[in-house]
Design a protein around this motif. Structure first.
Motif, PDB file in Angstrom:
ATOM      1  N   LEU A  61       0.837  -1.205   0.000  1.00 35.03           N
ATOM      2  CA  LEU A  61       0.000   0.000   0.000  1.00 35.03           C
ATOM      3  C   LEU A  61       0.866   1.248   0.000  1.00 35.03           C
ATOM      4  CD1 LEU A  61      -2.492  -0.944   2.874  1.00 35.03           C
ATOM      5  CD2 LEU A  61      -2.969  -0.929   0.415  1.00 35.03           C
ATOM      6  N   ARG A  62       1.994   1.118   0.668  1.00 37.01           N
ATOM      7  CA  ARG A  62       2.850   2.259   0.952  1.00 37.01           C
ATOM      8  C   ARG A  62       3.767   2.580  -0.230  1.00 37.01           C
ATOM      9  NH1 ARG A  62       8.212   1.603   4.628  1.00 37.01           N
ATOM     10  NH2 ARG A  62       8.691   3.819   4.739  1.00 37.01           N
ATOM     11  N   GLU A  63       3.672   3.788  -0.768  1.00 37.75           N
ATOM     12  CA  GLU A  63       4.580   4.248  -1.826  1.00 37.75           C
ATOM     13  C   GLU A  63       4.998   3.109  -2.774  1.00 37.75           C
ATOM     14  OE1 GLU A  63       7.362   7.564  -0.191  1.00 37.75           O
ATOM     15  OE2 GLU A  63       7.068   6.134   1.443  1.00 37.75           O
ATOM     16  N   ILE A  91      17.947  -7.881   9.001  1.00 41.24           N
ATOM     17  CA  ILE A  91      17.119  -6.798   9.523  1.00 41.24           C
ATOM     18  C   ILE A  91      16.922  -5.688   8.500  1.00 41.24           C
ATOM     19  CG2 ILE A  91      19.050  -5.613  10.709  1.00 41.24           C
ATOM     20  CD1 ILE A  91      16.950  -4.962  12.961  1.00 41.24           C
ATOM     21  N   ASN A  92      15.648  -5.335   8.307  1.00 44.68           N
ATOM     22  CA  ASN A  92      15.311  -4.109   7.594  1.00 44.68           C
ATOM     23  C   ASN A  92      14.733  -3.181   8.664  1.00 44.68           C
ATOM     24  OD1 ASN A  92      14.330  -1.986   6.152  1.00 44.68           O
ATOM     25  ND2 ASN A  92      13.295  -3.230   4.590  1.00 44.68           N
ATOM     26  N   PRO A  93      15.551  -2.275   9.184  1.00 43.54           N
ATOM     27  CA  PRO A  93      15.084  -1.470  10.328  1.00 43.54           C
ATOM     28  C   PRO A  93      14.172  -0.303   9.923  1.00 43.54           C
ATOM     29  CG  PRO A  93      17.519  -1.637  10.246  1.00 43.54           C
ATOM     30  CD  PRO A  93      16.981  -2.054   8.916  1.00 43.54           C
ATOM     31  N   GLY A  94      13.830  -0.188   8.609  1.00 42.36           N
ATOM     32  CA  GLY A  94      13.016   0.955   8.184  1.00 42.36           C
ATOM     33  C   GLY A  94      13.736   2.246   8.552  1.00 42.36           C
ATOM     34  N   ALA A  95      12.976   3.256   8.913  1.00 42.62           N
ATOM     35  CA  ALA A  95      13.588   4.559   9.206  1.00 42.62           C
ATOM     36  C   ALA A  95      14.494   4.539  10.436  1.00 42.62           C
ATOM     37  CB  ALA A  95      12.501   5.614   9.381  1.00 42.62           C
ATOM     38  N   ILE A 145      19.243  -4.978   5.439  1.00 36.21           N
ATOM     39  CA  ILE A 145      18.736  -4.878   4.071  1.00 36.21           C
ATOM     40  C   ILE A 145      17.695  -3.765   3.927  1.00 36.21           C
ATOM     41  CG2 ILE A 145      18.837  -7.454   4.029  1.00 36.21           C
ATOM     42  CD1 ILE A 145      15.989  -6.406   2.420  1.00 36.21           C
ATOM     43  N   HIS A 146      17.630  -3.241   2.722  1.00 32.70           N
ATOM     44  CA  HIS A 146      16.613  -2.239   2.354  1.00 32.70           C
ATOM     45  C   HIS A 146      16.069  -2.580   0.987  1.00 32.70           C
ATOM     46  CE1 HIS A 146      17.849   0.110   5.756  1.00 32.70           C
ATOM     47  NE2 HIS A 146      19.092  -0.174   5.412  1.00 32.70           N
ATOM     48  N   LEU A 147      14.768  -2.493   0.857  1.00 31.22           N
ATOM     49  CA  LEU A 147      14.143  -2.759  -0.445  1.00 31.22           C
ATOM     50  C   LEU A 147      14.582  -1.718  -1.469  1.00 31.22           C
ATOM     51  CD1 LEU A 147      10.692  -3.425   1.138  1.00 31.22           C
ATOM     52  CD2 LEU A 147      11.903  -5.112  -0.235  1.00 31.22           C
TER      53      LEU A 147
HETATM   54  C1  DQA Z   1      13.660   1.134   3.878  1.00 34.70           C
HETATM   55  C2  DQA Z   1      14.357   2.475   3.617  1.00 34.70           C
HETATM   56  C3  DQA Z   1      14.161   3.408   4.789  1.00 34.70           C
HETATM   57  O1  DQA Z   1      14.795   4.655   4.540  1.00 34.70           O
HETATM   58  C4  DQA Z   1      12.693   3.672   5.014  1.00 34.70           C
HETATM   59  O2  DQA Z   1      12.513   4.503   6.147  1.00 34.70           O
HETATM   60  C5  DQA Z   1      11.903   2.424   5.125  1.00 34.70           C
HETATM   61  C6  DQA Z   1      12.203   1.319   4.221  1.00 34.70           C
HETATM   62  C7  DQA Z   1      13.733   0.203   2.648  1.00 34.70           C
HETATM   63  O3  DQA Z   1      13.465  -0.990   2.812  1.00 34.70           O
HETATM   64  O4  DQA Z   1      14.018   0.642   1.536  1.00 34.70           O
HETATM   65  O5  DQA Z   1      10.959   2.335   5.899  1.00 34.70           O
HETATM   66  O6  DQA Z   1      14.318   0.487   4.954  1.00 34.70           O
END
Ligand code: DQA
Length: 140
Positions: A16-18, A72-76, A98-100
């Motif tokens: 859903l998100r971006e 780990i994908n820690p998001g922000a 990791i980051h998507l």
């Molecule tokens: C993210 C990249 C982060 O900057 C962002 O805050 C996310 C997702 C990614 O998977 O690309 O929430 O970790």
């Protein structure tokens, strides 16, 4: 190996998100795809997602003695959570970040990762394949 895959804030909204940045697949879609990859056969994979920093930290603590590797994908939280960084150091479990999306080609603040240098590797911009590549790094 026993592997723990941790996803941080807002990753529950994948799909859903971006979508132009993160794609149309949900976290569940990614998890289902991943567990069907031949490379992960013979390994036990546990998924955890939380929007709360403290819950992520406690899950990392609980992994001590129970888990051989963490993805780990820690998001922000990537960009500012020294508490998460300290937790990764404290448990001394090999961890891959990791980051998507490719955090190095987006806003300036995303280029900084406070967990990068306490992880075995950082994989960024590979989409869901990043999770699989991270697992491969832990297995080898
Ligand atoms: C993210 C990249 C982060 O900057 C962002 O805050 C996310 C997702 C990614 O998977 O690309 O929430 O970790």
């Amino acid at each position: 190996m026993k592997l723990l895959i941790i996803n941080g804030p807002n990753l529950n909204l994948l799909g859903l998100r971006e979508p132009e940045i993160y794609g149309n697949e949900t976290l569940f879609d990614i998890e289902s795809w991943l567990i069907n990859q031949p490379e992960v056969d013979d390994h036990t994979i546990t998924w955890f997602q939380s929007n709360h920093e403290g819950e992520l930290i406690e899950r990392i603590h609980d992994a001590m003695g129970n888990v051989d590797g963490i993805v780990i994908n820690p998001g922000a939280l990537t960009h500012y959570s020294y508490a998460l960084r300290d937790a990764i150091v404290a448990v001394n479990i090999p961890t891959v970040e990791i980051h998507l999306s490719d955090i190095n080609t987006r806003e300036e603040f995303r280029k900084i990762s406070v967990v990068k240098d306490v992880c075995l590797a950082q994989l960024s911009g590979l989409g869901k394949k990043g999770y699989l590549e991270a697992i491969k790094k832990l297995i080898h």
